[in-house]
Design a protein around this motif. Structure first.
Motif, PDB file in Angstrom:
ATOM      1  N   LEU A   5     168.319  24.288  56.430  1.00  0.00           N
ATOM      2  CA  LEU A   5     167.416  23.299  57.016  1.00  0.00           C
ATOM      3  C   LEU A   5     165.994  23.502  56.496  1.00  0.00           C
ATOM      4  CD1 LEU A   5     166.857  21.010  59.065  1.00  0.00           C
ATOM      5  CD2 LEU A   5     166.488  22.810  60.776  1.00  0.00           C
ATOM      6  N   VAL A   6     165.552  24.748  56.448  1.00  0.00           N
ATOM      7  CA  VAL A   6     164.207  25.049  55.947  1.00  0.00           C
ATOM      8  C   VAL A   6     164.092  24.641  54.476  1.00  0.00           C
ATOM      9  CG1 VAL A   6     162.584  26.916  55.405  1.00  0.00           C
ATOM     10  CG2 VAL A   6     163.745  26.872  57.619  1.00  0.00           C
ATOM     11  N   LYS A   7     165.094  24.981  53.693  1.00  0.00           N
ATOM     12  CA  LYS A   7     165.085  24.636  52.267  1.00  0.00           C
ATOM     13  C   LYS A   7     165.026  23.113  52.081  1.00  0.00           C
ATOM     14  CE  LYS A   7     167.528  25.805  48.042  1.00  0.00           C
ATOM     15  NZ  LYS A   7     168.660  26.527  47.466  1.00  0.00           N
ATOM     16  N   LYS A  35     163.599  35.476  60.874  1.00  0.00           N
ATOM     17  CA  LYS A  35     163.986  35.855  59.509  1.00  0.00           C
ATOM     18  C   LYS A  35     163.834  34.698  58.535  1.00  0.00           C
ATOM     19  CE  LYS A  35     167.292  39.526  60.421  1.00  0.00           C
ATOM     20  NZ  LYS A  35     168.693  39.963  60.284  1.00  0.00           N
ATOM     21  N   ASN A  36     163.826  33.473  59.065  1.00  0.00           N
ATOM     22  CA  ASN A  36     163.696  32.286  58.227  1.00  0.00           C
ATOM     23  C   ASN A  36     162.303  31.672  58.296  1.00  0.00           C
ATOM     24  OD1 ASN A  36     166.412  31.489  56.915  1.00  0.00           O
ATOM     25  ND2 ASN A  36     166.944  32.254  58.943  1.00  0.00           N
ATOM     26  N   GLY A  37     161.318  32.473  58.676  1.00  0.00           N
ATOM     27  CA  GLY A  37     159.922  32.059  58.596  1.00  0.00           C
ATOM     28  C   GLY A  37     159.348  31.389  59.829  1.00  0.00           C
ATOM     29  N   PHE A  38     160.068  31.365  60.935  1.00  0.00           N
ATOM     30  CA  PHE A  38     159.557  30.763  62.162  1.00  0.00           C
ATOM     31  C   PHE A  38     158.703  31.789  62.906  1.00  0.00           C
ATOM     32  CE2 PHE A  38     162.947  27.937  61.173  1.00  0.00           C
ATOM     33  CZ  PHE A  38     162.704  26.741  61.835  1.00  0.00           C
ATOM     34  N   SER A  60     153.060  23.935  48.675  1.00  0.00           N
ATOM     35  CA  SER A  60     152.610  24.605  47.454  1.00  0.00           C
ATOM     36  C   SER A  60     153.487  25.816  47.120  1.00  0.00           C
ATOM     37  CB  SER A  60     151.156  25.047  47.604  1.00  0.00           C
ATOM     38  OG  SER A  60     151.035  26.015  48.618  1.00  0.00           O
ATOM     39  N   LYS A  61     154.332  26.191  48.062  1.00  0.00           N
ATOM     40  CA  LYS A  61     155.213  27.336  47.863  1.00  0.00           C
ATOM     41  C   LYS A  61     156.313  27.006  46.844  1.00  0.00           C
ATOM     42  CE  LYS A  61     157.329  30.717  50.924  1.00  0.00           C
ATOM     43  NZ  LYS A  61     157.815  30.973  52.278  1.00  0.00           N
ATOM     44  N   TYR A  62     156.648  25.731  46.703  1.00  0.00           N
ATOM     45  CA  TYR A  62     157.731  25.328  45.808  1.00  0.00           C
ATOM     46  C   TYR A  62     157.258  24.361  44.755  1.00  0.00           C
ATOM     47  CZ  TYR A  62     161.004  27.640  48.836  1.00  0.00           C
ATOM     48  OH  TYR A  62     161.680  28.586  49.554  1.00  0.00           O
TER      49      TYR A  62
END
Length: 62
Positions: A5-7, A35-38, A60-62
């Motif tokens: 979902l994050v991706k 663990k998934n950045g929340f 900007s991370k991707y």
């Protein structure tokens, strides 16, 4: 599922953050989200047994 979902959210130009509510005693779900950045959101829940976690989508991370 959360990782996917994050991706996916990074690929959509209209999504700026994801927010999920978790029961305060559901430690497993909280750890998976962290663990998934929340991180803990500043949103308050009317139900004191629920917390909100948020993942800000930094394009900007991707």
């Amino acid at each position: 599922m959360i990782k996917g979902l994050v991706k996916w959210a990074y690929l959509d130009k209209y999504i700026h953050s994801l927010i999920g509510g978790v029961e305060i005693n559901n430690i497993g779900s909280i750890k998976i989200m962290e663990k998934n950045g929340f991180i803990r959101s500043k949103l308050d829940s009317p139900d004191k047994n629920v917390i909100f976690l948020e993942h800000v989508i930094n394009k900007s991370k991707y």
